[in-house]
Design a protein around this motif. Structure first.
Motif, PDB file in Angstrom:
ATOM      1  N   ARG A  29       0.851  -1.181   0.000  1.00 46.46           N
ATOM      2  CA  ARG A  29       0.000   0.000   0.000  1.00 46.46           C
ATOM      3  C   ARG A  29       0.888   1.231   0.000  1.00 46.46           C
ATOM      4  O   ARG A  29       2.048   1.165   0.422  1.00 46.46           O
ATOM      5  CB  ARG A  29      -0.904   0.014   1.245  1.00 46.46           C
ATOM      6  N   GLU A  30       0.332   2.361  -0.404  1.00 43.68           N
ATOM      7  CA  GLU A  30       1.144   3.572  -0.504  1.00 43.68           C
ATOM      8  C   GLU A  30       1.665   4.039   0.853  1.00 43.68           C
ATOM      9  O   GLU A  30       2.644   4.780   0.925  1.00 43.68           O
ATOM     10  CB  GLU A  30       0.336   4.692  -1.159  1.00 43.68           C
ATOM     11  N   GLU A  31       1.008   3.584   1.937  1.00 39.19           N
ATOM     12  CA  GLU A  31       1.433   4.034   3.265  1.00 39.19           C
ATOM     13  C   GLU A  31       2.671   3.305   3.786  1.00 39.19           C
ATOM     14  O   GLU A  31       3.264   3.716   4.784  1.00 39.19           O
ATOM     15  CB  GLU A  31       0.295   3.825   4.276  1.00 39.19           C
ATOM     16  N   LYS A  47      -2.702   9.417   6.110  1.00 41.44           N
ATOM     17  CA  LYS A  47      -3.953   9.284   5.368  1.00 41.44           C
ATOM     18  C   LYS A  47      -5.175   9.309   6.284  1.00 41.44           C
ATOM     19  O   LYS A  47      -6.280   9.660   5.865  1.00 41.44           O
ATOM     20  CB  LYS A  47      -3.922   7.982   4.556  1.00 41.44           C
TER      21      LYS A  47
END
Length: 341
Positions: A29-31, A47
């Protein structure tokens, strides 16, 4: 004398890491802020900073003695899904969105290709639940585990705005109970399963017409992950008042966990068709009905409590998400527990 002569192969550990990287990559995931192989996994919460009260929810579990089945069948690419499911489904019951997952594999001997198969299943479960696989541990423990056996456990963290926590506190008399179908036995009660059936390769490869496949294929079917199904219900505008993941302890132990004091769950056992595997276990093992419902999910892996006005909308949202759903019964005034009728 060196570490390898004592039974621990460091080079095999390095090879395992290389083989599993391709599977882990699919879960990102982008996180995620770190790469696999570091000492810890970092995950950004930026986020979620706009939530009123961002709340972390967590779950941890293992696969249990279902692993014995994987050893006999030499099939290791699905038990990882079980491991993820047992953790993320619990998070979903609280209304949480799974964020990341970590696994722990302990084995008697590190066979890199087998470890890669296990992790491929973990990664598949993470993809199904939109969780990132950000870390894990493979511990080679010669003399502690047989060389051809392993144990598998996991840990997941999710997030939910505190106002959206599903607690069951507001379940009231007349609310509707909706059941979501399981994929089979899931990952509970296998100590009893192994007493009912002969756990030999010959027995597990036996084809049963009622099952439509072999006994082994039926039993090793991985646990269904309900994260996206519950998200679909929420996105339809329905408020889920309570959610119960039907794991070990079956209906009688798990459904009351979502109920407030003074409320019982009245379940119509004829509201759906119990899958053939449970009927086969009951007959082959001469297992009483109460014991079956007190041990297994009996074809229902998740139970939701919603306002009666939202019942049909809930079932429609679940069916749109690809799930089989049934109106099982209702919440009624009475001593907390399950009334099966």
């Amino acid at each position: 004398m060196d570490y390898k002569n004592s039974g621990v192969d460091i080079e095999a550990g390095y090879k395992s890491v290389e083989l599993i990287k391709e599977h882990i990559k699919k879960t990102m995931r982008e996180e995620v802020l770190t790469n696999i192989g570091g000492f810890s996994g970092a995950f950004s919460m930026t986020k979620f900073k706009d939530m009123e009260n961002p709340t972390l929810v967590s779950g941890t579990d293992g696969v249990g003695t279902k692993l014995k089945l994987a050893f006999i069948l030499d099939k290791h690419d699905t038990v990882g899904i079980d491991c993820v499911a047992m953790c993320v489904n619990d998070i979903a019951c609280a209304g949480g969105e799974p964020l990341f997952f970590l696994d722990y594999i302990a084995c008697g001997k590190n066979y890199p290709e087998k470890i890669a198969q296990i992790v491929s299943g973990v990664a598949a479960g993470c993809v199904q639940s939109d969780a990132a696989l950000i870390g894990g541990e493979t511990a080679e423990m010669p003399g502690f585990y047989p060389v051809d056996e392993y144990d598998l456990a996991g840990f997941a963290v999710g997030v939910v705005d505190q106002k959206d926590l599903i607690t069951g506190a507001n379940i009231k008399n007349g609310d509707t109970l909706v059941g979501i179908a399981s994929s089979g036995v899931h990952s509970n009660g296998f100590s009893l399963v192994r007493k009912i059936f002969d756990m030999s390769e010959k027995s597990l490869n036996r084809y049963f017409p009622d099952l439509g496949r072999t006994l082994g294929e039926t039993l090793i079917e991985p646990t269904k992950i309900y994260v996206k199904a519950l998200r679909s219900v929420k996105e339809s505008g329905v408020v889920i008042k309570g959610a119960s993941h039907i794991t070990g302890g079956g209906f009688y132990e798990n459904i009351p966990r979502m109920l407030p004091d003074g409320i019982a769950a009245k379940i119509n056992k004829n509201a759906y068709d119990v899958p053939p595997i449970f009927r086969l276990m009951a007959s082959e093992g001469k297992v009483e009905e109460h014991v079956m419902y007190n041990t297994y999910n009996m074809g229902i892996g998740m139970v939701l409590a919603v306002d009666s006005a939202d019942a049909d909308k809930t079932v429609a949202a679940l069916k749109a998400a690809g799930e089989n759903a049934y109106i099982l019964g209702e919440a009624v005034t009475g001593e907390k527990g399950v009334i099966l009728c």
